[in-house]
Design a protein around this motif. Structure first.
Motif, PDB file in Angstrom:
ATOM      1  N   ALA A 193       0.655  -1.170  -0.117  1.00  0.00           N
ATOM      2  CA  ALA A 193       0.365   0.145  -0.173  1.00  0.00           C
ATOM      3  C   ALA A 193       0.817   1.193   0.075  1.00  0.00           C
ATOM      4  CB  ALA A 193      -1.035   0.015   1.208  1.00  0.00           C
ATOM      5  N   LEU A 194       1.920   1.324   0.884  1.00  0.00           N
ATOM      6  CA  LEU A 194       2.728   2.465   0.783  1.00  0.00           C
ATOM      7  C   LEU A 194       3.326   2.550  -0.569  1.00  0.00           C
ATOM      8  CD1 LEU A 194       4.025   4.600   2.520  1.00  0.00           C
ATOM      9  CD2 LEU A 194       5.977   2.990   2.987  1.00  0.00           C
ATOM     10  N   ASN A 195       3.935   1.395  -1.190  1.00  0.00           N
ATOM     11  CA  ASN A 195       4.498   1.698  -2.547  1.00  0.00           C
ATOM     12  C   ASN A 195       3.581   2.010  -3.433  1.00  0.00           C
ATOM     13  OD1 ASN A 195       7.055   0.771  -1.884  1.00  0.00           O
ATOM     14  ND2 ASN A 195       6.348  -1.402  -2.143  1.00  0.00           N
ATOM     15  N   ALA A 196       2.235   1.694  -3.613  1.00  0.00           N
ATOM     16  CA  ALA A 196       1.271   2.178  -4.243  1.00  0.00           C
ATOM     17  C   ALA A 196       1.117   3.844  -4.033  1.00  0.00           C
ATOM     18  CB  ALA A 196      -0.232   1.653  -4.092  1.00  0.00           C
ATOM     19  N   LEU A 197       1.044   4.249  -3.027  1.00  0.00           N
ATOM     20  CA  LEU A 197       0.876   5.502  -2.584  1.00  0.00           C
ATOM     21  C   LEU A 197       1.984   6.330  -2.932  1.00  0.00           C
ATOM     22  CD1 LEU A 197      -0.628   5.446   0.984  1.00  0.00           C
ATOM     23  CD2 LEU A 197      -1.628   6.131  -0.913  1.00  0.00           C
ATOM     24  N   LYS A 198       3.102   5.877  -3.047  1.00  0.00           N
ATOM     25  CA  LYS A 198       4.292   6.715  -3.696  1.00  0.00           C
ATOM     26  C   LYS A 198       4.167   6.925  -5.025  1.00  0.00           C
ATOM     27  CE  LYS A 198       7.801   4.884  -0.287  1.00  0.00           C
ATOM     28  NZ  LYS A 198       9.132   3.918  -0.306  1.00  0.00           N
ATOM     29  N   GLN A 199       3.556   5.941  -5.716  1.00  0.00           N
ATOM     30  CA  GLN A 199       3.369   5.957  -7.100  1.00  0.00           C
ATOM     31  C   GLN A 199       2.326   7.108  -7.399  1.00  0.00           C
ATOM     32  OE1 GLN A 199       5.357   4.514  -9.339  1.00  0.00           O
ATOM     33  NE2 GLN A 199       6.664   3.592  -7.850  1.00  0.00           N
ATOM     34  N   GLN A 200       1.207   6.978  -6.675  1.00  0.00           N
ATOM     35  CA  GLN A 200       0.013   7.790  -6.921  1.00  0.00           C
ATOM     36  C   GLN A 200       0.190   9.255  -6.485  1.00  0.00           C
ATOM     37  OE1 GLN A 200      -2.937   5.527  -4.593  1.00  0.00           O
ATOM     38  NE2 GLN A 200      -2.795   3.764  -6.079  1.00  0.00           N
ATOM     39  N   HIS A 201       0.755   9.410  -5.379  1.00  0.00           N
ATOM     40  CA  HIS A 201       0.769  10.671  -4.679  1.00  0.00           C
ATOM     41  C   HIS A 201       2.307  11.059  -4.722  1.00  0.00           C
ATOM     42  CE1 HIS A 201      -3.384  10.956  -4.244  1.00  0.00           C
ATOM     43  NE2 HIS A 201      -3.045   9.594  -3.670  1.00  0.00           N
ATOM     44  N   PRO A 202       3.227  11.343  -5.616  1.00  0.00           N
ATOM     45  CA  PRO A 202       4.736  11.720  -5.421  1.00  0.00           C
ATOM     46  C   PRO A 202       4.890  12.751  -4.440  1.00  0.00           C
ATOM     47  CG  PRO A 202       3.947  11.805  -7.846  1.00  0.00           C
ATOM     48  CD  PRO A 202       2.704  11.235  -7.066  1.00  0.00           C
ATOM     49  N   ASP A 203       4.012  13.571  -4.573  1.00  0.00           N
ATOM     50  CA  ASP A 203       4.461  14.947  -3.750  1.00  0.00           C
ATOM     51  C   ASP A 203       3.686  14.727  -2.457  1.00  0.00           C
ATOM     52  OD1 ASP A 203       5.504  15.959  -6.062  1.00  0.00           O
ATOM     53  OD2 ASP A 203       3.728  16.528  -6.800  1.00  0.00           O
ATOM     54  N   ALA A 204       3.190  13.822  -2.043  1.00  0.00           N
ATOM     55  CA  ALA A 204       2.537  13.836  -0.518  1.00  0.00           C
ATOM     56  C   ALA A 204       3.197  13.813   0.702  1.00  0.00           C
ATOM     57  CB  ALA A 204       1.357  12.595  -0.701  1.00  0.00           C
ATOM     58  N   GLY A 205       4.618  13.461   0.502  1.00  0.00           N
ATOM     59  CA  GLY A 205       5.521  13.633   1.540  1.00  0.00           C
ATOM     60  C   GLY A 205       6.435  12.466   1.195  1.00  0.00           C
ATOM     61  N   PRO A 206       7.319  12.577   2.230  1.00  0.00           N
ATOM     62  CA  PRO A 206       8.589  11.429   2.151  1.00  0.00           C
ATOM     63  C   PRO A 206       7.886  10.045   1.981  1.00  0.00           C
ATOM     64  CG  PRO A 206       8.966  12.779   3.969  1.00  0.00           C
ATOM     65  CD  PRO A 206       7.649  13.188   3.583  1.00  0.00           C
ATOM     66  N   LEU A 207       6.922   9.629   2.588  1.00  0.00           N
ATOM     67  CA  LEU A 207       6.268   8.370   2.303  1.00  0.00           C
ATOM     68  C   LEU A 207       7.515   7.274   2.573  1.00  0.00           C
ATOM     69  CD1 LEU A 207       3.475   8.776  -0.339  1.00  0.00           C
ATOM     70  CD2 LEU A 207       3.419   8.415   2.347  1.00  0.00           C
ATOM     71  N   ASP A 208       8.130   7.454   3.559  1.00  0.00           N
ATOM     72  CA  ASP A 208       9.432   6.711   3.762  1.00  0.00           C
ATOM     73  C   ASP A 208       9.297   5.693   4.989  1.00  0.00           C
ATOM     74  OD1 ASP A 208       9.671   8.254   5.633  1.00  0.00           O
ATOM     75  OD2 ASP A 208      11.374   9.392   5.190  1.00  0.00           O
ATOM     76  N   THR A 209       8.151   5.552   5.336  1.00  0.00           N
ATOM     77  CA  THR A 209       7.917   4.951   6.804  1.00  0.00           C
ATOM     78  C   THR A 209       6.975   3.975   6.650  1.00  0.00           C
ATOM     79  OG1 THR A 209       8.575   7.132   7.970  1.00  0.00           O
ATOM     80  CG2 THR A 209       7.542   5.534   9.282  1.00  0.00           C
ATOM     81  N   LEU A 210       7.214   2.672   7.530  1.00  0.00           N
ATOM     82  CA  LEU A 210       6.490   1.828   7.751  1.00  0.00           C
ATOM     83  C   LEU A 210       6.482   1.343   9.152  1.00  0.00           C
ATOM     84  CD1 LEU A 210       6.638  -0.786   4.725  1.00  0.00           C
ATOM     85  CD2 LEU A 210       4.792   0.464   5.532  1.00  0.00           C
ATOM     86  N   SER A 211       5.591   1.536  10.007  1.00  0.00           N
ATOM     87  CA  SER A 211       5.623   1.513  11.530  1.00  0.00           C
ATOM     88  C   SER A 211       4.885   0.156  11.953  1.00  0.00           C
ATOM     89  CB  SER A 211       5.037   2.727  12.526  1.00  0.00           C
ATOM     90  OG  SER A 211       4.958   2.464  13.604  1.00  0.00           O
ATOM     91  N   MET A 212       5.546  -0.882  11.845  1.00  0.00           N
ATOM     92  CA  MET A 212       4.684  -2.168  12.071  1.00  0.00           C
ATOM     93  C   MET A 212       5.945  -3.076  12.661  1.00  0.00           C
ATOM     94  SD  MET A 212       4.628  -3.435   8.244  1.00  0.00           S
ATOM     95  CE  MET A 212       5.973  -4.124   7.214  1.00  0.00           C
ATOM     96  N   GLY A 213       5.388  -3.965  13.478  1.00  0.00           N
ATOM     97  CA  GLY A 213       6.037  -4.950  14.119  1.00  0.00           C
ATOM     98  C   GLY A 213       6.239  -4.732  15.593  1.00  0.00           C
ATOM     99  N   MET A 214       6.344  -5.749  16.321  1.00  0.00           N
ATOM    100  CA  MET A 214       6.322  -5.409  18.029  1.00  0.00           C
ATOM    101  C   MET A 214       7.360  -6.442  18.487  1.00  0.00           C
ATOM    102  SD  MET A 214       2.557  -4.071  18.680  1.00  0.00           S
ATOM    103  CE  MET A 214       1.490  -5.125  18.006  1.00  0.00           C
ATOM    104  N   SER A 215       6.923  -6.719  19.745  1.00  0.00           N
ATOM    105  CA  SER A 215       8.041  -7.594  20.411  1.00  0.00           C
ATOM    106  C   SER A 215       8.003  -9.155  19.953  1.00  0.00           C
ATOM    107  CB  SER A 215       7.781  -7.721  21.848  1.00  0.00           C
ATOM    108  OG  SER A 215       8.098  -6.453  22.552  1.00  0.00           O
ATOM    109  N   GLY A 216       6.802  -9.600  19.554  1.00  0.00           N
ATOM    110  CA  GLY A 216       6.412 -10.803  19.332  1.00  0.00           C
ATOM    111  C   GLY A 216       6.766 -11.069  17.531  1.00  0.00           C
ATOM    112  N   ASP A 217       6.657 -10.149  16.727  1.00  0.00           N
ATOM    113  CA  ASP A 217       6.596 -10.413  15.303  1.00  0.00           C
ATOM    114  C   ASP A 217       7.586  -9.259  14.590  1.00  0.00           C
ATOM    115  OD1 ASP A 217       5.206  -7.894  15.490  1.00  0.00           O
ATOM    116  OD2 ASP A 217       3.474  -9.043  15.098  1.00  0.00           O
TER     117      ASP A 217
END
Length: 246
Positions: A193-217
């Protein structure tokens, strides 16, 4: 005796940070990613300021908080420490946006335009734009906050018009009870989804971040592209019983 217990706590938190950092490095290497491309966010909700001081001594500077009043108390208690970076990662009520906009560098849990607008309007002059991630309800769970994947493009387009926000990327809390293969697919869906947004909205922001994953995963999340992993239990131990928080 009290001093001894505190010292043990400080050393164990430092040991845990070292252990988690090595785990992140190992998973980053295994995924064929650049060293240093994954950052550790210490989830410090319900933890006393002393625990955070111990973490800072071990080199940790980014802390994630879920409950506003508790977070504000800690920010004040630790004001003597330079360079701490505060991230708000909990659900956001409209009446809390002003203090969040005033006190945090990052917000990972923006899930609707109304909240984004208020954060932009209430960000004080003189502060840099507020870094935000859009929270996605990646498994469509009734109990979880977050927008749907279908809602993302319109939300990103609208947020691009807000002057005091810097759209960094996406955040999700996948259902932890899924089989490992399904959990990995959930992380992959967010990355796609993040990669798709980079293509669709190249000027929306850095779009360089995926905040995911916790202690167990976190290892699975890093394999699928996480740039922030949000870790509490593996750093600070089992969480004390939750009390009513503001």
């Amino acid at each position: 005796m009290v001093q001894k217990r505190q010292t043990h706590s400080m050393s164990s938190i430092a040991d845990n940070i070292g252990s988690v950092t090595r785990r992140i490095q190992k998973a980053t290497l295994a995924a064929g990613r650049e060293p240093g491309s994954v950052s550790l966010l210490a989830v410090s909700k319900t933890r006393p300021p002393e625990d955070l001081r111990a973490a800072v001594t071990a080199g940790q500077t980014a802390f994630g908080e879920n409950y506003l009043q508790e977070a504000l108390d800690k920010i004040e208690a630790l004001r003597d420490l330079p360079d701490l970076e505060w991230h708000f990662i909990g659900p956001i009520q409209s009446n809390k946006t002003r203090q969040i906009a005033e006190s945090f560098a990052w917000v990972h849990s923006v899930d609707r335009l109304k909240i984004a607008r208020r954060l932009s309007e209430q960000r004080p002059e003189g502060l840099p734009p507020l870094n935000i991630c859009l929270q996605v309800n990646i498994n469509d769970e009734a109990s979880k906050s977050g927008c749907t994947l279908d809602q993302l493009p319109d939300l990103v387009a609208a947020i691009g018009e807000l002057p005091n926000l810097r759209l960094r990327g996406l955040m999700a809390i996948p259902d932890p009870d899924q089989p490992e293969g399904e959990l990995r697919l959930s992380f992959r869906r967010l990355a796609n989804a993040l990669n798709a947004l980079k293509q669709q909205h190249p000027d929306a922001g850095p779009l360089d971040t995926l905040s995911m994953g916790m202690s167990g995963d976190m290892d699975l999340a890093i394999a699928e592209g996480a740039t922030w992993v949000r870790v509490g239990t593996a750093l600070f131990g089992a969480r004390p019983p939750k009390q009513a928080q503001g």
